[in-house]
Motif scaffolding. Structure first.
Motif, PDB file in Angstrom:
ATOM      1  N   ALA A 199       0.997  -1.348   0.039  1.00 54.73           N
ATOM      2  CA  ALA A 199       0.132   0.117   0.235  1.00 54.73           C
ATOM      3  C   ALA A 199       1.104   1.302   0.217  1.00 54.73           C
ATOM      4  O   ALA A 199       0.729   2.383  -0.335  1.00 54.73           O
ATOM      5  N   SER A 200       1.835   0.915   0.222  1.00 57.28           N
ATOM      6  CA  SER A 200       2.896   2.167   1.043  1.00 57.28           C
ATOM      7  C   SER A 200       3.630   2.215  -0.685  1.00 57.28           C
ATOM      8  O   SER A 200       4.867   3.205  -1.026  1.00 57.28           O
ATOM      9  N   GLY A 201       3.754   1.622  -1.865  1.00 60.63           N
ATOM     10  CA  GLY A 201       4.714   1.457  -3.203  1.00 60.63           C
ATOM     11  C   GLY A 201       5.525   0.199  -2.651  1.00 60.63           C
ATOM     12  O   GLY A 201       5.325  -0.640  -2.320  1.00 60.63           O
ATOM     13  N   ASP A 202       6.300   0.168  -4.092  1.00 65.61           N
ATOM     14  CA  ASP A 202       7.310  -0.915  -4.055  1.00 65.61           C
ATOM     15  C   ASP A 202       8.106  -1.381  -2.694  1.00 65.61           C
ATOM     16  O   ASP A 202       8.560  -0.341  -2.989  1.00 65.61           O
ATOM     17  N   VAL A 203       8.378  -2.624  -2.369  1.00 57.93           N
ATOM     18  CA  VAL A 203       9.365  -2.358  -1.634  1.00 57.93           C
ATOM     19  C   VAL A 203      10.434  -4.076  -2.517  1.00 57.93           C
ATOM     20  O   VAL A 203       9.789  -5.092  -2.562  1.00 57.93           O
ATOM     21  N   GLY A 204      11.445  -3.897  -2.629  1.00 56.35           N
ATOM     22  CA  GLY A 204      12.317  -5.189  -2.393  1.00 56.35           C
ATOM     23  C   GLY A 204      13.498  -5.640  -0.968  1.00 56.35           C
ATOM     24  O   GLY A 204      13.331  -4.569   0.350  1.00 56.35           O
ATOM     25  N   ILE A 205      12.819  -6.208  -0.567  1.00 55.80           N
ATOM     26  CA  ILE A 205      13.541  -7.075   1.334  1.00 55.80           C
ATOM     27  C   ILE A 205      14.523  -8.336   0.432  1.00 55.80           C
ATOM     28  O   ILE A 205      14.406  -8.885   0.163  1.00 55.80           O
ATOM     29  N   MET A 206      15.502  -7.641   2.133  1.00 52.29           N
ATOM     30  CA  MET A 206      16.777  -8.781   1.489  1.00 52.29           C
ATOM     31  C   MET A 206      17.166  -9.113   2.716  1.00 52.29           C
ATOM     32  O   MET A 206      16.608  -8.804   3.760  1.00 52.29           O
ATOM     33  N   ALA A 207      17.913  -9.960   2.997  1.00 49.21           N
ATOM     34  CA  ALA A 207      18.670 -10.033   4.473  1.00 49.21           C
ATOM     35  C   ALA A 207      18.871  -8.883   5.353  1.00 49.21           C
ATOM     36  O   ALA A 207      19.332  -8.389   4.748  1.00 49.21           O
ATOM     37  N   GLY A 208      18.363  -9.205   6.797  1.00 47.07           N
ATOM     38  CA  GLY A 208      19.277  -7.711   7.422  1.00 47.07           C
ATOM     39  C   GLY A 208      17.660  -6.816   7.153  1.00 47.07           C
ATOM     40  O   GLY A 208      17.924  -5.809   7.545  1.00 47.07           O
ATOM     41  N   HIS A 209      16.462  -6.167   6.333  1.00 50.99           N
ATOM     42  CA  HIS A 209      16.072  -5.688   6.356  1.00 50.99           C
ATOM     43  C   HIS A 209      15.372  -5.438   7.886  1.00 50.99           C
ATOM     44  O   HIS A 209      14.985  -6.085   8.145  1.00 50.99           O
ATOM     45  N   THR A 210      15.115  -4.214   8.123  1.00 57.47           N
ATOM     46  CA  THR A 210      14.398  -3.829   8.682  1.00 57.47           C
ATOM     47  C   THR A 210      13.016  -4.193   9.095  1.00 57.47           C
ATOM     48  O   THR A 210      12.271  -5.082   7.772  1.00 57.47           O
ATOM     49  N   PRO A 211      12.473  -4.710   9.945  1.00 54.77           N
ATOM     50  CA  PRO A 211      11.572  -5.174  10.546  1.00 54.77           C
ATOM     51  C   PRO A 211      10.081  -4.520   9.625  1.00 54.77           C
ATOM     52  O   PRO A 211       9.993  -3.422   9.733  1.00 54.77           O
TER      53      PRO A 211
END
Length: 125
Positions: A29-41
């Motif tokens: 809902a906030s836009g595209d997100v890319g998540i990798m190891a170590g990303h913030t919760p």
């Protein structure tokens, strides 16, 4: 070697995919997100859109996801979708017919679902 995160992609009716990945890209809902190891919760609402998972063996998994939530914590990513199908499971001809039918009936929700399914197969954004 790139750091890994464990991914669980679950629909309301089944476990769709599970494995290790280097990055996952999804639309929230906030836009595209890319998540990798170590990303913030993270806890966010998913928009209907393809989700792309880059696996640790160099492969790519793409799924059409329609609504739900995405959570990330301690290198564990959960995608909890109302509906989800892997690109390889999608019948392109059926999705094209559904898109045409939705356009003729001016059914915006059905049109969006069919469009997401086709974009998951073709890789279009």
């Amino acid at each position: 070697m790139l750091a890994e995160l464990h991914v669980e992609l679950v629909a309301a009716d089944r476990k769709v995919w599970s494995g290790d990945a280097t990055i996952v890209v999804a639309r929230t809902a906030s836009g595209d997100v890319g998540i990798m190891a170590g990303h913030t919760p993270l806890l966010s609402v998913l928009e209907s859109d393809p989700v792309t998972i880059r696996t640790t063996d160099g492969g790519t998994v793409v799924a059409a996801v329609h609504g739900g939530f995405i959570t990330f914590s301690d290198n564990k990513l959960s995608i909890l979708a109302e509906i989800a199908e892997l690109a390889e499971e999608i019948d392109v001809e059926r999705a094209e017919r559904a898109l045409e039918r939705a356009k003729s009936e001016t059914d915006g929700a059905a049109q969006r679902r069919a469009d997401v399914r086709l974009r998951a197969v073709t890789g279009a954004r």
